[in-house]
Design an enzyme around this catalytic site. Structure first.
Site, mmCIF file in Angstrom:
data_model
loop_
_atom_site.group_PDB
_atom_site.id
_atom_site.type_symbol
_atom_site.label_atom_id
_atom_site.label_comp_id
_atom_site.label_asym_id
_atom_site.label_seq_id
_atom_site.Cartn_x
_atom_site.Cartn_y
_atom_site.Cartn_z
ATOM 1 N N SER A 1 0.852 -1.194 0.000
ATOM 2 C CA SER A 1 0.000 0.000 0.000
ATOM 3 C C SER A 1 0.881 1.234 0.000
ATOM 4 O O SER A 1 1.991 1.233 0.549
ATOM 5 C CB SER A 1 -0.896 0.021 1.242
ATOM 6 N N TYR B 1 -1.800 -0.373 10.061
ATOM 7 C CA TYR B 1 -1.831 -0.616 8.611
ATOM 8 C C TYR B 1 -0.523 -0.188 7.958
ATOM 9 O O TYR B 1 0.074 -0.927 7.167
ATOM 10 C CB TYR B 1 -3.016 0.135 7.997
ATOM 11 N N LYS C 1 2.259 -2.806 6.250
ATOM 12 C CA LYS C 1 2.483 -2.668 4.809
ATOM 13 C C LYS C 1 3.928 -2.254 4.521
ATOM 14 O O LYS C 1 4.516 -2.675 3.520
ATOM 15 C CB LYS C 1 1.495 -1.676 4.203
#
Length: 262
Positions: free
Chosen positions: A145, A158, A162
């Site tokens: 991401s 997150y 990532k």
């Protein structure tokens, strides 16, 4: 011709998280380029729909419902070898984590998200490597991401996992070269079903688009096109690379209204 190097005729791909969204689009894109596929996700009905679409393209799809956090990835490898006799491409698309304030993020949650995003990719790749080496080598594509390289409030879990998957990609590329290429795609805000609620809110969508240099949400087919490139002979000299397909953002384009701590 240069365009011929984007073909995947005769190759076999495994795609995880392929029941919908980016995984489904990538599976269709690889099939359109000539590959047969093994597709996996937790929901069998979603996979059957994707398999039917791939059948309409003229390629074969084998459905293997799995929860890769809890289940052994071996059935995916076994399905590829039993049905097609080879394995050439692995796409790790399982992952994700919900945004949360820092003080609401537990150690257990952070560790669990690492297992979901990085552990599942490593487990599948460990099982796949002997079979990739048994053929002409192979291509591995991890879906990371843009948040793995950008920072803002609420993205601790997150962004951390990532970023870890991004560096895992770079390190695995060194370990597995020259026979196996390992690359990643780092999408930005892409209009899948997960963002339908954003797309339906004109104010929120407008804010995201205004903060994106390309002034729109991405399309799943654009991520699929990047995957076709990285999987194909066109990218034969590319490994350890993270391909950003994010509309040119240099900061998160979806900002969470989290206040200062007091």
């Amino acid at each position: 011709m240069a365009t011929d190097t984007f073909r995947l005729d005769g190759q076999v791909a495994i795609i995880t998280g392929a029941g919908r969204g980016l995984g489904a689009a990538i599976a269709r894109g690889l099939a359109e380029a000539g590959a047969d596929v093994v597709i996996s996700a937790r929901t069998a009905d979603d996979l059957e729909q994707v398999a039917a679409e791939i059948g309409e393209i003229g390629r074969r799809a084998v459905v293997v419902p799995l929860n890769l956090v809890a289940d052994d990835p071996a059935p995916l490898i076994e399905a590829a070898i039993a049905e097609f006799g080879r394995l050439d491409i692995v796409v790790n698309n399982v992952g994700g984590a919900m945004p949360k304030p820092f003080l609401d993020t537990s150690v257990r949650e952070l560790v669990g998200s690492f297992a979901f995003n990085v552990g599942t990719a490593h487990g599948l790749l460990l099982a796949a490597v002997p079979h990739l080496l048994a053929g002409d080598g192979g291509s591995v594509i991890n879906i990371t991401s843009s948040i793995g390289r950008l920072s803002d409030r609420g993205y601790l879990t997150y962004g951390t996992v990532k970023a870890a998957l991004t560096h895992y990609t770079e390190l695995a590329a060194q370990d597995l070269s020259p026979r196996i290429r390992v690359n990643a795609i780092a999408p930005g805000a892409v209009h899948t079903a997960a963002l339908d609620w954003v797309a339906a809110d004109e104010t929120m969508r407008g804010q995201i688009e205004a903060a994106t240099p390309m002034r729109r949400l991405g399309l799943p087919e654009e991520i699929a096109a990047a995957a076709v490139y990285l999987a194909s002979p066109a990218a034969a000299y590319v490994t350890g690379t993270v391909l950003a397909v994010d509309g040119g953002i240099t900061a998160p384009n979806f900002r969470l209204p989290l206040p200062d701590l007091s």
